[in-house]
Each structure stands twice: as C-alpha cells, then as structure tokens.
Design a protein around this motif. Sequence first.
Motif, PDB file in Angstrom:
ATOM      1  N   HIS A 194       0.840  -1.345  -0.121  1.00  0.00           N
ATOM      2  CA  HIS A 194       0.030  -0.008   0.017  1.00  0.00           C
ATOM      3  C   HIS A 194       0.763   1.326   0.024  1.00  0.00           C
ATOM      4  O   HIS A 194       0.403   2.302   0.472  1.00  0.00           O
ATOM      5  N   PRO A 215       1.802   4.430  -1.628  1.00  0.00           N
ATOM      6  CA  PRO A 215       1.436   5.277  -2.475  1.00  0.00           C
ATOM      7  C   PRO A 215       2.465   5.578  -3.703  1.00  0.00           C
ATOM      8  O   PRO A 215       2.030   5.852  -4.937  1.00  0.00           O
ATOM      9  N   TRP A 258       2.176   2.965  -6.429  1.00  0.00           N
ATOM     10  CA  TRP A 258       0.862   2.784  -6.904  1.00  0.00           C
ATOM     11  C   TRP A 258       0.748   2.702  -8.466  1.00  0.00           C
ATOM     12  O   TRP A 258       0.175   1.608  -8.915  1.00  0.00           O
ATOM     13  N   LYS A 306      -0.503  -0.827 -10.048  1.00  0.00           N
ATOM     14  CA  LYS A 306      -1.642  -1.092 -11.213  1.00  0.00           C
ATOM     15  C   LYS A 306      -1.030  -1.623 -12.648  1.00  0.00           C
ATOM     16  O   LYS A 306      -1.833  -2.704 -13.067  1.00  0.00           O
ATOM     17  N   GLU A 352      -6.349   0.705   4.217  1.00  0.00           N
ATOM     18  CA  GLU A 352      -5.899   1.629   3.287  1.00  0.00           C
ATOM     19  C   GLU A 352      -7.069   1.879   2.265  1.00  0.00           C
ATOM     20  O   GLU A 352      -7.333   0.925   1.492  1.00  0.00           O
ATOM     21  N   ARG A 408      -7.408   4.392  -0.318  1.00  0.00           N
ATOM     22  CA  ARG A 408      -7.148   4.787  -1.690  1.00  0.00           C
ATOM     23  C   ARG A 408      -6.198   3.784  -2.561  1.00  0.00           C
ATOM     24  O   ARG A 408      -6.465   3.998  -3.585  1.00  0.00           O
ATOM     25  N   TYR A 409      -5.061   3.277  -1.890  1.00  0.00           N
ATOM     26  CA  TYR A 409      -4.188   2.482  -2.469  1.00  0.00           C
ATOM     27  C   TYR A 409      -4.236   0.972  -2.133  1.00  0.00           C
ATOM     28  O   TYR A 409      -3.585   0.607  -1.338  1.00  0.00           O
ATOM     29  N   ASN A 410      -5.387   0.428  -2.768  1.00  0.00           N
ATOM     30  CA  ASN A 410      -5.413  -1.092  -2.502  1.00  0.00           C
ATOM     31  C   ASN A 410      -5.948  -1.639  -3.802  1.00  0.00           C
ATOM     32  O   ASN A 410      -6.343  -0.975  -4.893  1.00  0.00           O
ATOM     33  N   ALA A 427      -7.894  -0.253  -7.380  1.00  0.00           N
ATOM     34  CA  ALA A 427      -7.113  -0.522  -8.644  1.00  0.00           C
ATOM     35  C   ALA A 427      -8.062  -1.380  -9.714  1.00  0.00           C
ATOM     36  O   ALA A 427      -8.237  -0.838 -11.035  1.00  0.00           O
TER      37      ALA A 427
END
Length: 127
Positions: A56, A58, A61, A65, A102, A104-106, A110
């Motif tokens: 996680h 950022p 990120w 993805k 987390e 936003r970043y999971n 994605a």
Amino acid sequence: MDIRLRRANEEPSRDDGFRVLVDRLWPRGVRREDLELDEWLKDVAPSAELRRWFQHDPEKWLEFKRRYVAELASRPEAGNAFQELKQKGRQGRVTLVFGSREIRYNNAAALKELLEDHAAVGQEGDR
C-alpha cells in the motif's frame, strides 16, 4: 457502470447492489455471516508476491496497477473472474468489498479503475 468500494468492516448498505469480496484472504476480524456477500472472487485478487511488494505504498501505486493488470491478463482464472465482474457491472451496481485499512491505494481501488476504463472503452466502441 456503477462500481462502489466498501471496506469489509463497514456495515452493508441496501443500495450496495451485487457485493463481492475481491481479496484473496478473508478480512481479519470479520465474521462470514456479517459480510453479506453475493460472491467471493479470490481469483481477481493480486498474487501474494505482488501484495507483499506493494504494501500500500503510494509511491508504488502506478507500478502496482501496471503489474496487477499484467497478472489479470496472464492468469486465465483471473481473466474469467474479471469478465464476470464486467458482466455484473453491466447488469447493475457492483460493490467491491476489501479488507485493507488503506482506502485509496488497494487492489479494489485499482480494480474499480480498470473496470471503469473497460466500460468506457466499450461504450466508445458501441457508437
């Protein structure tokens, strides 16, 4: 396509639509009967190796993805699970349930982006 995200420890909502857990592992501290899922698609989750690499972060990120998309494309069972989610998304609202703290970043975030991107490309192709 109406895709929503919901943490596993949040109360289910009546307007969640099709609720699907998109993690490979069952969320800690959540009883199965409390999650109220329609399905658990383990195959659409990233590999354990990719999860450990990402953690996680950022700053990782975009690369996460990219690697996640590559994993989905390289494993037939993952591709089938992704296609199932696309089909469910065409039929109505889908809520991707995830266990991460987390938000936003999971992997669910994605996956939501990827599903929405595929839907947008599909709509343009329909014109």
